[in-house]
Design a protein around this motif. Structure first.
Motif, PDB file in Angstrom:
ATOM      1  N   LEU A  83       0.826  -1.215   0.000  1.00 17.03           N
ATOM      2  CA  LEU A  83       0.000   0.000   0.000  1.00 17.03           C
ATOM      3  C   LEU A  83       0.859   1.263   0.000  1.00 17.03           C
ATOM      4  O   LEU A  83       0.578   2.204  -0.744  1.00 17.03           O
ATOM      5  CB  LEU A  83      -0.925   0.021   1.217  1.00 17.03           C
ATOM      6  N   GLU A  84       1.885   1.291   0.833  1.00 20.25           N
ATOM      7  CA  GLU A  84       2.670   2.513   0.982  1.00 20.25           C
ATOM      8  C   GLU A  84       3.720   2.705  -0.105  1.00 20.25           C
ATOM      9  O   GLU A  84       4.012   3.842  -0.487  1.00 20.25           O
ATOM     10  CB  GLU A  84       3.327   2.540   2.361  1.00 20.25           C
ATOM     11  N   MET A  85       4.281   1.619  -0.614  1.00 20.63           N
ATOM     12  CA  MET A  85       5.361   1.767  -1.595  1.00 20.63           C
ATOM     13  C   MET A  85       4.892   1.697  -3.040  1.00 20.63           C
ATOM     14  O   MET A  85       5.544   2.262  -3.918  1.00 20.63           O
ATOM     15  CB  MET A  85       6.439   0.708  -1.349  1.00 20.63           C
ATOM     16  N   ILE A  86       3.793   0.999  -3.287  1.00 14.65           N
ATOM     17  CA  ILE A  86       3.350   0.784  -4.669  1.00 14.65           C
ATOM     18  C   ILE A  86       2.014   1.465  -4.963  1.00 14.65           C
ATOM     19  O   ILE A  86       1.841   2.091  -6.008  1.00 14.65           O
ATOM     20  CB  ILE A  86       3.262  -0.730  -4.970  1.00 14.65           C
ATOM     21  N   LEU A  87       1.076   1.344  -4.037  1.00 18.21           N
ATOM     22  CA  LEU A  87      -0.294   1.802  -4.307  1.00 18.21           C
ATOM     23  C   LEU A  87      -0.638   3.152  -3.682  1.00 18.21           C
ATOM     24  O   LEU A  87      -1.780   3.602  -3.785  1.00 18.21           O
ATOM     25  CB  LEU A  87      -1.299   0.749  -3.807  1.00 18.21           C
ATOM     26  N   TRP A  88       0.306   3.803  -3.044  1.00 20.20           N
ATOM     27  CA  TRP A  88       0.040   5.029  -2.293  1.00 20.20           C
ATOM     28  C   TRP A  88      -0.748   6.068  -3.095  1.00 20.20           C
ATOM     29  O   TRP A  88      -1.719   6.638  -2.598  1.00 20.20           O
ATOM     30  CB  TRP A  88       1.343   5.639  -1.798  1.00 20.20           C
ATOM     31  N   ASP A  89      -0.341   6.326  -4.327  1.00 14.98           N
ATOM     32  CA  ASP A  89      -1.013   7.362  -5.124  1.00 14.98           C
ATOM     33  C   ASP A  89      -2.031   6.780  -6.108  1.00 14.98           C
ATOM     34  O   ASP A  89      -2.555   7.497  -6.956  1.00 14.98           O
ATOM     35  CB  ASP A  89       0.011   8.233  -5.853  1.00 14.98           C
ATOM     36  N   LYS A  90      -2.312   5.493  -5.964  1.00 12.65           N
ATOM     37  CA  LYS A  90      -3.333   4.829  -6.790  1.00 12.65           C
ATOM     38  C   LYS A  90      -4.656   4.837  -6.027  1.00 12.65           C
ATOM     39  O   LYS A  90      -4.676   5.024  -4.814  1.00 12.65           O
ATOM     40  CB  LYS A  90      -2.929   3.385  -7.108  1.00 12.65           C
ATOM     41  N   PRO A  91      -5.774   4.613  -6.710  1.00 13.93           N
ATOM     42  CA  PRO A  91      -7.069   4.629  -6.018  1.00 13.93           C
ATOM     43  C   PRO A  91      -7.142   3.697  -4.800  1.00 13.93           C
ATOM     44  O   PRO A  91      -7.666   4.087  -3.753  1.00 13.93           O
ATOM     45  CB  PRO A  91      -8.054   4.207  -7.102  1.00 13.93           C
ATOM     46  N   ALA A  92      -6.580   2.500  -4.898  1.00 11.43           N
ATOM     47  CA  ALA A  92      -6.647   1.562  -3.764  1.00 11.43           C
ATOM     48  C   ALA A  92      -5.882   2.097  -2.558  1.00 11.43           C
ATOM     49  O   ALA A  92      -6.347   1.986  -1.420  1.00 11.43           O
ATOM     50  CB  ALA A  92      -6.099   0.196  -4.178  1.00 11.43           C
ATOM     51  N   ASP A 120      -3.946  14.715  -4.731  1.00 10.44           N
ATOM     52  CA  ASP A 120      -2.913  15.738  -4.566  1.00 10.44           C
ATOM     53  C   ASP A 120      -2.019  15.429  -3.363  1.00 10.44           C
ATOM     54  O   ASP A 120      -0.788  15.471  -3.465  1.00 10.44           O
ATOM     55  CB  ASP A 120      -3.568  17.115  -4.413  1.00 10.44           C
ATOM     56  N   PHE A 121      -2.635  15.103  -2.246  1.00 13.45           N
ATOM     57  CA  PHE A 121      -1.859  14.769  -1.043  1.00 13.45           C
ATOM     58  C   PHE A 121      -0.986  13.543  -1.299  1.00 13.45           C
ATOM     59  O   PHE A 121       0.183  13.516  -0.921  1.00 13.45           O
ATOM     60  CB  PHE A 121      -2.799  14.518   0.144  1.00 13.45           C
ATOM     61  N   ALA A 122      -1.563  12.523  -1.921  1.00 14.15           N
ATOM     62  CA  ALA A 122      -0.810  11.291  -2.200  1.00 14.15           C
ATOM     63  C   ALA A 122       0.401  11.580  -3.075  1.00 14.15           C
ATOM     64  O   ALA A 122       1.490  11.042  -2.846  1.00 14.15           O
ATOM     65  CB  ALA A 122      -1.720  10.253  -2.840  1.00 14.15           C
TER      66      ALA A 122
END
Length: 115
Positions: A20-29, A39-41
């Motif tokens: 979640l934190e390294m790969i999906l942080w700025d993705k919808p999931a 924007d925050f992501a």
């Protein structure tokens, strides 16, 4: 032993947090999981990856404890997870108490009981 199952579960939770934190942080999931805006992501992506790396170290320590059959490793890393979970619950989100701290506490209690 039930304690090893819980240790494995805590390790799996932290591996999921790594993703979640390294790969999906700025993705919808990832944004859904952490309740962040796009924007925050985007602005915090590097910080989140750093957090993810630390969670990966916690998972690696727990997995090493399981592979090496080392109660000391398991206890040390469960205590680390518990402290991180308590700190996160106080400073970031109460749900961290249930996602991180509670499973670690259960693992420690089972290990203390020898089961």
């Amino acid at each position: 032993m039930p304690s090893n199952i819980v240790v494995g579960l805590v390790a799996a939770i932290h591996l999921y947090i790594v993703v979640l934190e390294m790969i999906l942080w700025d993705k919808p999931a990832g944004r859904r999981a952490f309740g962040t805006t796009a924007d925050f992501a985007q602005q915090t992506k590097v910080l989140a990856a750093n957090q993810g790396l630390y969670n990966g170290f916690l998972a690696a320590g727990l997995i090493a404890g399981l592979i090496l059959h080392s109660p000391a490793f398991k206890i040390f890393f469960l205590v680390c997870v518990l402290i991180a979970g308590l700190f996160g619950a106080v400073t970031a989100s109460r749900k961290i108490l249930f996602i991180q701290a509670l499973p670690a506490a259960v693992g420690l209690l089972l290990m203390a009981a020898g089961i």
